[in-house]
Design a protein around this motif. Structure first.
Motif, PDB file in Angstrom:
ATOM      1  N   GLN A  81       0.717  -1.124  -0.032  1.00 52.05           N
ATOM      2  CA  GLN A  81      -0.018  -0.110  -0.055  1.00 52.05           C
ATOM      3  C   GLN A  81       0.893   1.255  -0.055  1.00 52.05           C
ATOM      4  OE1 GLN A  81      -3.318  -0.187  -0.454  1.00 52.05           O
ATOM      5  NE2 GLN A  81      -2.923  -2.462  -0.387  1.00 52.05           N
ATOM      6  N   PHE A  82       2.029   1.146   0.427  1.00 56.47           N
ATOM      7  CA  PHE A  82       3.217   2.400   0.439  1.00 56.47           C
ATOM      8  C   PHE A  82       4.030   2.475  -0.918  1.00 56.47           C
ATOM      9  CE2 PHE A  82       2.013   0.790   4.869  1.00 56.47           C
ATOM     10  CZ  PHE A  82       1.640   2.087   5.261  1.00 56.47           C
ATOM     11  N   GLU A  83       4.027   3.755  -1.591  1.00 52.68           N
ATOM     12  CA  GLU A  83       4.683   3.902  -2.656  1.00 52.68           C
ATOM     13  C   GLU A  83       6.142   3.789  -2.268  1.00 52.68           C
ATOM     14  OE1 GLU A  83       5.504   4.680  -6.659  1.00 52.68           O
ATOM     15  OE2 GLU A  83       3.359   4.435  -5.726  1.00 52.68           O
ATOM     16  N   ARG A  93       7.159   0.123  -2.610  1.00 52.46           N
ATOM     17  CA  ARG A  93       6.848  -0.467  -4.095  1.00 52.46           C
ATOM     18  C   ARG A  93       8.163  -0.003  -4.806  1.00 52.46           C
ATOM     19  NH1 ARG A  93       1.558   1.078  -3.516  1.00 52.46           N
ATOM     20  NH2 ARG A  93       1.897   2.618  -4.937  1.00 52.46           N
ATOM     21  N   THR A  94       8.811   1.073  -4.350  1.00 56.08           N
ATOM     22  CA  THR A  94       9.836   1.638  -5.248  1.00 56.08           C
ATOM     23  C   THR A  94      11.235   1.241  -4.697  1.00 56.08           C
ATOM     24  OG1 THR A  94       9.505   3.867  -4.198  1.00 56.08           O
ATOM     25  CG2 THR A  94       8.556   3.463  -6.242  1.00 56.08           C
ATOM     26  N   SER A  95      11.231   0.586  -3.448  1.00 56.01           N
ATOM     27  CA  SER A  95      12.277   0.020  -2.620  1.00 56.01           C
ATOM     28  C   SER A  95      13.015  -1.359  -3.295  1.00 56.01           C
ATOM     29  CB  SER A  95      12.086   0.124  -1.292  1.00 56.01           C
ATOM     30  OG  SER A  95      11.438  -1.006  -0.897  1.00 56.01           O
ATOM     31  N   MET A  96      14.336  -1.427  -2.847  1.00 57.72           N
ATOM     32  CA  MET A  96      14.866  -2.635  -3.167  1.00 57.72           C
ATOM     33  C   MET A  96      14.055  -3.841  -2.378  1.00 57.72           C
ATOM     34  SD  MET A  96      18.302  -2.249  -0.846  1.00 57.72           S
ATOM     35  CE  MET A  96      18.827  -1.026  -1.772  1.00 57.72           C
ATOM     36  N   LEU A  97      13.412  -3.595  -1.476  1.00 55.53           N
ATOM     37  CA  LEU A  97      12.482  -4.711  -0.804  1.00 55.53           C
ATOM     38  C   LEU A  97      11.414  -5.071  -1.701  1.00 55.53           C
ATOM     39  CD1 LEU A  97      12.735  -3.458   2.931  1.00 55.53           C
ATOM     40  CD2 LEU A  97      14.276  -4.850   1.942  1.00 55.53           C
ATOM     41  N   TRP A  98      10.908  -4.509  -2.430  1.00 54.66           N
ATOM     42  CA  TRP A  98       9.701  -5.048  -3.171  1.00 54.66           C
ATOM     43  C   TRP A  98       9.903  -6.279  -4.019  1.00 54.66           C
ATOM     44  CZ3 TRP A  98       4.956  -4.604  -2.522  1.00 54.66           C
ATOM     45  CH2 TRP A  98       4.135  -5.002  -3.528  1.00 54.66           C
TER      46      TRP A  98
END
Length: 228
Positions: free
Chosen positions: A78-80, A83-88
């Motif tokens: 749910q958090f942008e 979603r844009t981090s290396m964890l996604w």
């Protein structure tokens, strides 16, 4: 009772059991590694060192495991920023979401088990270590932690069994563990009694296997207590 369906489903159930064991093993090791520093901080005399471990333990012991799985699996996306981090790449996969949720959950319970074990280490052993010139770090490494691990082992084996049973919730986020495979076959064959009975027997065998392993470890660690 349709025994033929049970026998035909055994290979698929065995594959699901392997995934179940993998989930329990990976999250158990990671959870134990996280629980050790949390337990050490939990017994600190400084309140600011105890605050975060206590919050961690309170949350993950006070909320259902299913809710925690859903928070990781459905909530993280749910958090942008996520979603844009290396964890996604990891948080977008059900497998790693289950591992994260199981790890955080078992680390809270294990930390409390270790905390109780650390506080029951005989004070005389710590005073004797100080008397021979051991520093605080050496006392933790040579006296407190090894002694606490021995004390905590029976209770920790119960936590691993509870984690094995809790791993069945991984099927709610599409993972084909033992329960997930059983539910899939039931949807196709309409034989819930046979499949859940077979799955229950496999869970029982896994429990016996895990308990036998812990008994061997406990016997090995406490071999000096056995009569000659």
């Amino acid at each position: 009772m349709n025994w033929a369906v049970m026998l035909e489903s055994l290979p698929a159930l065995a594959e699901g059991a392997l995934l179940t064991l993998e989930l329990v093993a990976v999250s158990g090791v990671l959870g134990f590694m996280l629980a050790v520093p949390v337990a050490i901080a939990r017994v600190s005399d400084r309140w600011w060192m105890r605050a975060l471990p206590m919050a961690h333990i309170y949350f993950f012991r006070g909320t259902p495991l299913l809710v925690q799985i859903y928070l990781v699996y459905y909530g993280a996306g749910q958090f942008e920023a996520v979603r844009t981090s290396m964890l996604w790449p990891y948080l977008s996969q059900a497998y790693w979401c289950a591992i994260i949720a199981f790890t955080l959950n078992t680390s809270a319970y294990t930390a409390e088990i270790l905390r109780g074990a650390i506080q029951t280490v005989p004070r005389g052993e710590i005073e004797a270590a100080r008397a021979v010139g051991m520093g605080p770090a050496l006392i933790w490494r040579r006296i407190r932690l090894p002694r606490a691990f021995r004390i905590a082992l029976p209770a920790y084996s119960n936590e691993v069994i509870l984690m094995l049973k809790g791993s069945a919730l991984a099927s709610t986020i599409t993972l084909m563990d033992l329960t997930g495979v059983a539910r899939t076959i039931i949807a196709r064959t309409y034989t819930p009694m046979e499949l859940f009975l077979a799955a229950g027997l496999i869970y029982g065998l896994l429990t016996v296997f895990i308990l036998s392993g812990f008994r061997l470890i406990e016997r090995r660690l406490n071999r000096h207590l056995r009569p000659r």
